[in-house]
Motif scaffolding. Structure first.
Motif, PDB file in Angstrom:
ATOM      1  N   GLY A  25      35.248 -63.374   4.503  1.00  0.00           N
ATOM      2  CA  GLY A  25      35.808 -64.549   5.141  1.00  0.00           C
ATOM      3  C   GLY A  25      37.087 -64.179   5.880  1.00  0.00           C
ATOM      4  N   THR A  26      36.937 -63.645   7.080  1.00  0.00           N
ATOM      5  CA  THR A  26      38.087 -63.141   7.844  1.00  0.00           C
ATOM      6  C   THR A  26      38.969 -64.266   8.354  1.00  0.00           C
ATOM      7  OG1 THR A  26      36.557 -61.429   8.645  1.00  0.00           O
ATOM      8  CG2 THR A  26      38.743 -61.518   9.666  1.00  0.00           C
ATOM      9  N   GLY A  27      38.335 -65.367   8.780  1.00  0.00           N
ATOM     10  CA  GLY A  27      39.103 -66.454   9.380  1.00  0.00           C
ATOM     11  C   GLY A  27      39.817 -65.978  10.633  1.00  0.00           C
ATOM     12  N   SER A  28      41.101 -66.259  10.722  1.00  0.00           N
ATOM     13  CA  SER A  28      41.875 -65.876  11.897  1.00  0.00           C
ATOM     14  C   SER A  28      42.394 -64.448  11.802  1.00  0.00           C
ATOM     15  CB  SER A  28      43.057 -66.824  12.076  1.00  0.00           C
ATOM     16  OG  SER A  28      44.004 -66.635  11.029  1.00  0.00           O
ATOM     17  N   GLY A  29      42.229 -63.817  10.639  1.00  0.00           N
ATOM     18  CA  GLY A  29      42.642 -62.428  10.471  1.00  0.00           C
ATOM     19  C   GLY A  29      44.003 -62.243   9.822  1.00  0.00           C
ATOM     20  N   PHE A  30      44.665 -63.321   9.408  1.00  0.00           N
ATOM     21  CA  PHE A  30      46.009 -63.173   8.853  1.00  0.00           C
ATOM     22  C   PHE A  30      45.992 -62.449   7.507  1.00  0.00           C
ATOM     23  CE2 PHE A  30      49.740 -64.952   6.460  1.00  0.00           C
ATOM     24  CZ  PHE A  30      50.710 -64.286   7.172  1.00  0.00           C
ATOM     25  N   THR A  31      45.135 -62.889   6.594  1.00  0.00           N
ATOM     26  CA  THR A  31      45.050 -62.192   5.309  1.00  0.00           C
ATOM     27  C   THR A  31      44.580 -60.760   5.530  1.00  0.00           C
ATOM     28  OG1 THR A  31      44.602 -64.261   4.131  1.00  0.00           O
ATOM     29  CG2 THR A  31      44.061 -62.232   2.984  1.00  0.00           C
ATOM     30  N   THR A  32      43.692 -60.562   6.488  1.00  0.00           N
ATOM     31  CA  THR A  32      43.227 -59.217   6.838  1.00  0.00           C
ATOM     32  C   THR A  32      44.408 -58.328   7.211  1.00  0.00           C
ATOM     33  OG1 THR A  32      41.367 -60.394   7.875  1.00  0.00           O
ATOM     34  CG2 THR A  32      41.434 -58.002   8.140  1.00  0.00           C
ATOM     35  N   ALA A  33      45.301 -58.873   8.023  1.00  0.00           N
ATOM     36  CA  ALA A  33      46.480 -58.119   8.451  1.00  0.00           C
ATOM     37  C   ALA A  33      47.370 -57.771   7.260  1.00  0.00           C
ATOM     38  CB  ALA A  33      47.263 -58.915   9.493  1.00  0.00           C
ATOM     39  N   LEU A  34      47.576 -58.726   6.361  1.00  0.00           N
ATOM     40  CA  LEU A  34      48.388 -58.479   5.169  1.00  0.00           C
ATOM     41  C   LEU A  34      47.765 -57.382   4.304  1.00  0.00           C
ATOM     42  CD1 LEU A  34      49.186 -62.183   4.176  1.00  0.00           C
ATOM     43  CD2 LEU A  34      50.757 -60.572   5.285  1.00  0.00           C
ATOM     44  N   GLU A  88      32.947 -61.645   8.517  1.00  0.00           N
ATOM     45  CA  GLU A  88      33.080 -63.032   8.972  1.00  0.00           C
ATOM     46  C   GLU A  88      31.738 -63.486   9.543  1.00  0.00           C
ATOM     47  OE1 GLU A  88      33.587 -66.538   9.685  1.00  0.00           O
ATOM     48  OE2 GLU A  88      35.432 -65.611   8.902  1.00  0.00           O
ATOM     49  N   ILE A  89      31.218 -64.584   9.005  1.00  0.00           N
ATOM     50  CA  ILE A  89      29.878 -65.033   9.386  1.00  0.00           C
ATOM     51  C   ILE A  89      29.851 -65.731  10.747  1.00  0.00           C
ATOM     52  CG2 ILE A  89      29.958 -67.304   8.262  1.00  0.00           C
ATOM     53  CD1 ILE A  89      27.090 -66.664   7.199  1.00  0.00           C
ATOM     54  N   HIS A  90      31.006 -66.252  11.191  1.00  0.00           N
ATOM     55  CA  HIS A  90      31.072 -66.983  12.460  1.00  0.00           C
ATOM     56  C   HIS A  90      31.489 -66.044  13.590  1.00  0.00           C
ATOM     57  CE1 HIS A  90      30.613 -70.986  10.649  1.00  0.00           C
ATOM     58  NE2 HIS A  90      31.319 -70.494   9.657  1.00  0.00           N
ATOM     59  N   GLU A 129      38.618 -53.301  10.065  1.00  0.00           N
ATOM     60  CA  GLU A 129      37.425 -53.496  10.886  1.00  0.00           C
ATOM     61  C   GLU A 129      36.820 -54.862  10.566  1.00  0.00           C
ATOM     62  OE1 GLU A 129      32.846 -51.782  11.251  1.00  0.00           O
ATOM     63  OE2 GLU A 129      34.299 -50.777   9.945  1.00  0.00           O
ATOM     64  N   VAL A 130      36.666 -55.705  11.584  1.00  0.00           N
ATOM     65  CA  VAL A 130      36.049 -57.023  11.401  1.00  0.00           C
ATOM     66  C   VAL A 130      34.589 -56.932  11.833  1.00  0.00           C
ATOM     67  CG1 VAL A 130      36.074 -59.455  12.047  1.00  0.00           C
ATOM     68  CG2 VAL A 130      38.235 -58.206  11.784  1.00  0.00           C
ATOM     69  N   ARG A 131      33.703 -57.297  10.935  1.00  0.00           N
ATOM     70  CA  ARG A 131      32.266 -57.307  11.230  1.00  0.00           C
ATOM     71  C   ARG A 131      31.756 -58.738  11.177  1.00  0.00           C
ATOM     72  NH1 ARG A 131      30.275 -52.495   7.105  1.00  0.00           N
ATOM     73  NH2 ARG A 131      31.596 -50.825   7.975  1.00  0.00           N
ATOM     74  N   CYS A 132      30.902 -59.087  12.116  1.00  0.00           N
ATOM     75  CA  CYS A 132      30.227 -60.382  12.050  1.00  0.00           C
ATOM     76  C   CYS A 132      29.017 -60.204  11.142  1.00  0.00           C
ATOM     77  CB  CYS A 132      29.808 -60.845  13.452  1.00  0.00           C
ATOM     78  SG  CYS A 132      29.179 -62.534  13.454  1.00  0.00           S
ATOM     79  N   ALA A 133      29.141 -60.705   9.911  1.00  0.00           N
ATOM     80  CA  ALA A 133      28.110 -60.468   8.899  1.00  0.00           C
ATOM     81  C   ALA A 133      28.204 -61.533   7.824  1.00  0.00           C
ATOM     82  CB  ALA A 133      28.289 -59.082   8.278  1.00  0.00           C
ATOM     83  N   ASP A 134      27.124 -61.663   7.055  1.00  0.00           N
ATOM     84  CA  ASP A 134      27.070 -62.594   5.927  1.00  0.00           C
ATOM     85  C   ASP A 134      27.761 -61.954   4.734  1.00  0.00           C
ATOM     86  OD1 ASP A 134      26.496 -64.298   3.874  1.00  0.00           O
ATOM     87  OD2 ASP A 134      24.321 -64.273   4.142  1.00  0.00           O
ATOM     88  N   GLY A 135      28.944 -62.440   4.428  1.00  0.00           N
ATOM     89  CA  GLY A 135      29.731 -61.837   3.367  1.00  0.00           C
ATOM     90  C   GLY A 135      29.138 -61.979   1.979  1.00  0.00           C
ATOM     91  N   ALA A 136      28.237 -62.922   1.808  1.00  0.00           N
ATOM     92  CA  ALA A 136      27.635 -63.112   0.485  1.00  0.00           C
ATOM     93  C   ALA A 136      26.880 -61.864   0.021  1.00  0.00           C
ATOM     94  CB  ALA A 136      26.695 -64.320   0.495  1.00  0.00           C
ATOM     95  N   GLN A 137      26.489 -61.023   0.991  1.00  0.00           N
ATOM     96  CA  GLN A 137      25.768 -59.796   0.655  1.00  0.00           C
ATOM     97  C   GLN A 137      26.708 -58.621   0.426  1.00  0.00           C
ATOM     98  OE1 GLN A 137      22.503 -60.279   0.189  1.00  0.00           O
ATOM     99  NE2 GLN A 137      22.962 -62.372   0.820  1.00  0.00           N
ATOM    100  N   GLY A 138      27.990 -58.814   0.758  1.00  0.00           N
ATOM    101  CA  GLY A 138      28.929 -57.711   0.647  1.00  0.00           C
ATOM    102  C   GLY A 138      28.660 -56.658   1.703  1.00  0.00           C
ATOM    103  N   ALA A 139      29.034 -55.425   1.378  1.00  0.00           N
ATOM    104  CA  ALA A 139      28.837 -54.295   2.305  1.00  0.00           C
ATOM    105  C   ALA A 139      28.446 -53.077   1.470  1.00  0.00           C
ATOM    106  CB  ALA A 139      30.099 -54.034   3.110  1.00  0.00           C
ATOM    107  N   ALA A 140      27.229 -53.130   0.913  1.00  0.00           N
ATOM    108  CA  ALA A 140      26.799 -52.131  -0.063  1.00  0.00           C
ATOM    109  C   ALA A 140      26.842 -50.718   0.506  1.00  0.00           C
ATOM    110  CB  ALA A 140      25.392 -52.464  -0.554  1.00  0.00           C
ATOM    111  N   ALA A 141      26.560 -50.561   1.802  1.00  0.00           N
ATOM    112  CA  ALA A 141      26.526 -49.227   2.398  1.00  0.00           C
ATOM    113  C   ALA A 141      27.908 -48.566   2.394  1.00  0.00           C
ATOM    114  CB  ALA A 141      25.983 -49.301   3.820  1.00  0.00           C
ATOM    115  N   ASP A 142      28.959 -49.389   2.326  1.00  0.00           N
ATOM    116  CA  ASP A 142      30.326 -48.863   2.343  1.00  0.00           C
ATOM    117  C   ASP A 142      30.953 -48.844   0.948  1.00  0.00           C
ATOM    118  OD1 ASP A 142      31.092 -48.599   5.352  1.00  0.00           O
ATOM    119  OD2 ASP A 142      30.059 -50.525   5.180  1.00  0.00           O
TER     120      ASP A 142
END
Length: 220
Positions: free
Chosen positions: A88-97, A109-111, A131-144
């Motif tokens: 859930g990236t949103g606007s990216g503020f928490t991402t930046a922190l 971020e799904i949107h 790195e921001v990816r447009c993806a369904d976060g409910a699945q996580g990122a198992a490959a990483d």
């Protein structure tokens, strides 16, 4: 707002909203003083960038209130060597922190509109290790996986076991979990390959993340 007024508003946000809400981690408080929250708020809402409230974002999403973002960051206890997954990236503020504290951040971020907005905001802020990816976060990122920290930027009725499997041993997942009227900010630490320890830290509500299942019989 003048530059002086902006800095006064930022100071007031930290001292009147965040610090009194049991955020005592000096690293978190310093980050909130230097990462410009107003640059991550849509232009039509900049006047309330530092208010104690959720701020509307495109796609009927919201930016969590400052005290919630700060408390989640404090609970995550990110270290400089950590690889972090944000959902859930949103606007990216928490991402930046997170990126200011971690070695690397992958944010899902799904949107698509929000993913584009967050990428632009992070680029303007000079953040290069997220790195921001447009993806369904409910699945996580198992490959990483595995990750040192997984942070959920909204609430879920329960944490999917599949996400917990993407934690390193010693890694922790931070999320707001439960049902209204009271949800619990929860830290789940992976203590071994098959064991997890769950600690409830504080109570508050937050909007739901999309595509996460409602509560089932699974319990820790």
């Amino acid at each position: 707002m003048t530059l002086h007024n902006v800095e006064q508003a930022r100071f007031n946000m930290i001292e009147q909203q965040i610090r009194p809400w049991d955020v005592a981690d000096s690293a978190v408080l310093e980050l909130l003083a230097v990462v410009k929250r107003e640059d991550f708020v849509p232009s039509s809402y900049k006047a309330i960038a530092f208010a104690d409230m959720a701020i509307p974002l495109p796609g009927q999403q919201v930016m969590l209130a400052p005290r919630q973002q700060a408390r989640l960051l404090q609970d995550a206890a990110v270290q400089a060597t950590d690889k972090v997954l944000e959902i859930g990236t949103g606007s990216g503020f928490t991402t930046a922190l997170l990126a200011k504290q971690a070695q690397r951040v992958i944010s899902l971020e799904i949107h698509p509109e929000l993913a584009d907005l967050a990428r632009a905001n992070l680029q303007r802020a000079g953040i290069h290790n997220a790195e921001v990816r447009c993806a369904d976060g409910a699945q996580g990122a198992a490959a990483d996986a595995p990750f040192d920290v997984i942070l959920l930027g909204g609430s879920v009725s329960e944490v999917p076991p599949a996400l917990l499997q993407q934690l390193k041993v010693g890694g922790r997942l931070v999320a707001i979990v439960g049902q209204e009227p009271i949800m619990h900010a929860t830290v789940i630490t992976r203590t071994s390959d098959s064991n997890f320890q769950s600690t409830e830290k504080w109570d508050d509500n937050a909007p739901r993340l999309q595509n996460f299942a409602q509560a089932s019989s699974f319990r820790f």
